[in-house]
Structures are given as C-alpha cells and as structure tokens.
Write a protein that holds these residues in place. Structure first.
Motif, PDB file in Angstrom:
ATOM      1  N   SER A 307     -57.932 -31.920 -10.417  1.00 37.66           N
ATOM      2  CA  SER A 307     -58.482 -30.696  -9.836  1.00 37.66           C
ATOM      3  C   SER A 307     -59.153 -30.945  -8.492  1.00 37.66           C
ATOM      4  O   SER A 307     -59.863 -30.083  -7.987  1.00 37.66           O
ATOM      5  N   LYS A 308     -58.932 -32.113  -7.901  1.00 38.77           N
ATOM      6  CA  LYS A 308     -59.581 -32.446  -6.635  1.00 38.77           C
ATOM      7  C   LYS A 308     -58.766 -31.940  -5.461  1.00 38.77           C
ATOM      8  O   LYS A 308     -57.542 -31.777  -5.554  1.00 38.77           O
ATOM      9  N   ASN A 309     -59.460 -31.715  -4.325  1.00 40.65           N
ATOM     10  CA  ASN A 309     -58.755 -31.314  -3.112  1.00 40.65           C
ATOM     11  C   ASN A 309     -58.245 -32.539  -2.373  1.00 40.65           C
ATOM     12  O   ASN A 309     -58.524 -33.680  -2.758  1.00 40.65           O
ATOM     13  N   GLU A 312     -60.858 -35.170  -1.140  1.00 38.47           N
ATOM     14  CA  GLU A 312     -61.417 -35.976  -2.233  1.00 38.47           C
ATOM     15  C   GLU A 312     -60.412 -37.004  -2.726  1.00 38.47           C
ATOM     16  O   GLU A 312     -60.770 -38.163  -3.009  1.00 38.47           O
ATOM     17  N   ILE A 313     -59.156 -36.600  -2.826  1.00 38.26           N
ATOM     18  CA  ILE A 313     -58.110 -37.527  -3.273  1.00 38.26           C
ATOM     19  C   ILE A 313     -57.943 -38.660  -2.270  1.00 38.26           C
ATOM     20  O   ILE A 313     -57.832 -39.838  -2.648  1.00 38.26           O
ATOM     21  N   ASP A 316     -60.755 -41.099  -2.653  1.00 37.79           N
ATOM     22  CA  ASP A 316     -60.699 -41.851  -3.914  1.00 37.79           C
ATOM     23  C   ASP A 316     -59.604 -42.910  -3.918  1.00 37.79           C
ATOM     24  O   ASP A 316     -59.800 -44.009  -4.464  1.00 37.79           O
TER      25      ASP A 316
END
Length: 391
Positions: A307-309, A312-313, A316
């Motif tokens: 569910s990350k944008n 954020e991905i 990470d």
C-alpha cells in the motif's frame, strides 16, 4: 536502375567524405580516458575500460581517472579506499578494481586533458558538472553516455546525450544494452550496443569491447538511447504482472507488446521504425533483462503487493538509487497526449497508457492487458505503413 545506382554511389561518396572529415577531427592516440561517475555501473564499466587501456598502449594512456562524488565510509574517504584497497566498498563491494583506475574527487583534475569522456552519473546531476568539464577536457574530445534515462522540458523529450552535447559542444555517442552491473563485474558474458558516428563508434568499441563483453555499433544514437530509457516503462508493466502472480506467458506478452511500442515511440520521433536497433542488445535484450531483474520491475511488484507510494517504495528498496521508470512513464504520457490531442493514444500505445493509469491514476493492476489488441488490428490493414497508421 542506373539512376538508382548513381544515387547510391553519390550517397556512399558523401558518407565517406563525412567520415574522412570526422576522422580528421578525432583526437590522436594515445588517448586519455576519464570516467565521470563511480557508482555500481560506473565502476563496472571502469573495469572494462581500464583493462583495455592497460592492454592497448598504442591507443590509450594506461591511467584512467574516475571522478568520485566524495563521501565517507566508516570514517575513511571513498577515494582513499578506492585508491588504496582498489575497491568501491559502498557501490561495488567485493569486486577488485584495476590498479590503473585512479579515483579523484576534484572534477577539474579528473577530466583535465581527457580525450574520451565516459558519462555514468544520475542524469539529474549532469548539467551542473558540464561547465567544469568543458573548461578542462582536451580539444576535439569525444564523449559517450552510459546513462539510462531521459529528461524533459516544455518542448518534450531531451536526451541525455543532447544535454551533454549542448553543454560541451562536442559529439556524444550512447552505450546501452542488457548490462546488469553485478553480473558483468563477476565476469559473466554480456553484450552492448554503441550508437554514434562511425569513427567515434569504432574508437569507443576499442574502449569497451572485451572477450566477455561484446560491443556492436550502429549509427542511430538517438534510437539506442531511447531504447535504454523506454524499456523502464515496460519493466513497470512486468512488475505489475509479478505482483499479481501472473506467469511467464503474461510477462512475455508484456515484453513483446512493449518492444513494439518502444519502436513506435521512436518512430514518432524519427519517422522510421527502428527494426535493426530493436534486435540489438540495446533493444530486445535490455528489455528482457530489465523485465526480469531490474529495479523498476522490483518496485512495480511491491507497488501491487503493498500500500506504499512510489517514493516510499524507492526509499525502502533502492538504497539511494533512483527509480527511472515512473518519471519516464509520466513524461512520455505527456508527450503522447500532445501527439494525440483527440485522446486516441490508446489506439497506438495501449500498454504505455495502461501502465500510466495503474501507476498514477488509481487503475487496478488487473487492467494491464485491457485493450492491448487495439494496435494489433491496425497492422492487419494491407498496404498501410506503420508510420501512416499512427497518424
């Protein structure tokens, strides 16, 4: 027939004259080679280059200067580590660099008197480096970009080679291909394609070609470079397939249709469908590799699975590296919207459009295959050239 032969002869003569003039402007050996950039791919390419420079003293000077954006790693400067331990412990750990690579944090020193400039830095940092390079490079220097990405302005696409060409006032070639840096650094076989003027390409082939790194040359540097950028969009589609749990058949379809749309996009720009280029390493091979192992594929899979944008991905998964596919996808969609103001870009680039809708418009990933047969039907109309069917 005679007239056609005469035209071909005249064309050949003009090409030979152009190549003669190009040769006259070339820097004279032994050539000094400098690499602008020292990341994962920069150091891997540097190994190939340094080995050739050491083995070909009549063509190249042995020392290869590499510009390094200085940083500290466990209390030591990265340039110190590279020059003492001959390893880039941050970006290519565990791989020894040839001793004739000299890491240099001062850009002016790194490119002083350089006859061959190899660019392998993130393209967003490029423009700030070019004035210093221009002041210090050798007269008649030649350049090559290994940067897989494109930029955009209010007029549309700006190739990285165009940015370098404008900033330095010299000709710029491009090297692209199925080039996973870690595999090449480990000694696995790989191929690449250099696009550029014939004389430059021959010299640059000598710079890069190795027993396990085979380099072919073509003249169309723009098409080579566009392949290296546009394949990142298709890789997003491959990642969506992986996130959905689809198999190899589905991904193969994405790759095939993606290759077709890459060719069509290049045709929009040049007026000619680049069949030969698509069959080079910079085309089909790079696309396949990226769709199975690249960072864009990996991040797109995570986008579907979580569910990350995108930001954020990227933070990470990429360890400071940048995600090119989403930026390229967004900007290419703007180009398509301008080219097809009636909203019929879907008829010609359904995969690119679907990927954009999933990545940025909230469309469900399962829609990745919607409407992909539209553009195939156009090809069934006999006697209609592809370029004309797109207009």
């Amino acid at each position: 027939m005679l007239q056609r032969l005469q035209q071909m002869t005249l064309g050949l003569g003009a090409r030979e004259e152009a190549e003669r003039q190009e040769h006259d402007k070339m820097p004279k050996p032994p050539l000094k080679v400098s690499i602008i950039g020292s990341g994962n791919w920069g150091c891997t390419a540097g190994i190939l280059v340094a080995e050739n420079c050491a083995e070909k003293p009549k063509l190249f000077k042995e020392e290869v200067l590499m510009w390094v954006h200085e940083e500290e790693v466990e209390g030591r400067k990265l340039t110190e580590i590279m020059n003492t331990d001959h390893e880039n412990v941050k970006y290519l750990p565990g791989v020894k660099l040839p001793k004739n690579i000299v890491a240099e944090s001062d850009l002016a020193t790194a490119c002083k008197g350089a006859d061959v400039l190899i660019f392998v830095v993130p393209h967003q940092f490029l423009e700030g480096l070019l004035p210093t390079i221009k002041e210090n490079m050798a007269k008649n220097a030649i350049a090559i970009s290994l940067i897989k990405g494109i930029d955009f302005d209010e007029s549309g696409i700006v190739l990285v080679s165009d940015v370098i060409r404008k900033g330095l006032g010299i000709e710029v070639s491009a090297l692209m291909g199925a080039n996973v840096a870690s595999e090449i650094a480990d000694g696995d076989f790989a191929e690449a394609t250099i696009g550029g003027p014939a004389g430059h390409a021959r010299v640059l082939q000598e710079v890069f070609h190795r027993p396990k790194f085979h380099v072919t040359t073509v003249r169309d540097s723009d098409a080579v470079e566009l392949c290296g950028a546009l394949k990142n969009i298709v890789a997003l589609g491959a990642g969506f397939c992986d996130g959905l749990g689809y198999g190899n058949n589905a991904k193969a379809a994405i790759i095939r249709i993606g290759l077709l749309e890459i060719g069509r996009f290049i045709e929009l720009r040049s007026g000619e469908f680049p069949t030969e280029i698509l069959l080079q390493s910079c085309g089909a091979a790079d696309l396949i590799t990226t769709c199975y192992g690249g960072r864009n594929r990996k991040c797109a899979e995570a986008f579907v699975a979580g569910s990350k944008n995108w930001e954020e991905i990227e933070a990470d998964l990429l360890g400071g590296q940048k995600l090119q596919g989403t930026l390229t996808c967004a900007e290419v969609f703007k180009v398509l919207a301008a080219e097809f103001p009636k909203g019929n870009a879907d008829d010609h680039f359904p995969l690119f459009c679907n990927i954009h809708r999933i990545a940025f418009e909230g469309a469900k990933p399962e829609t990745i295959f919607d409407g992909l047969s539209k553009s195939e039907k156009m090809l069934e109309e006999p006697g209609v050239p592809l370029a004309r069917s797109m207009l």
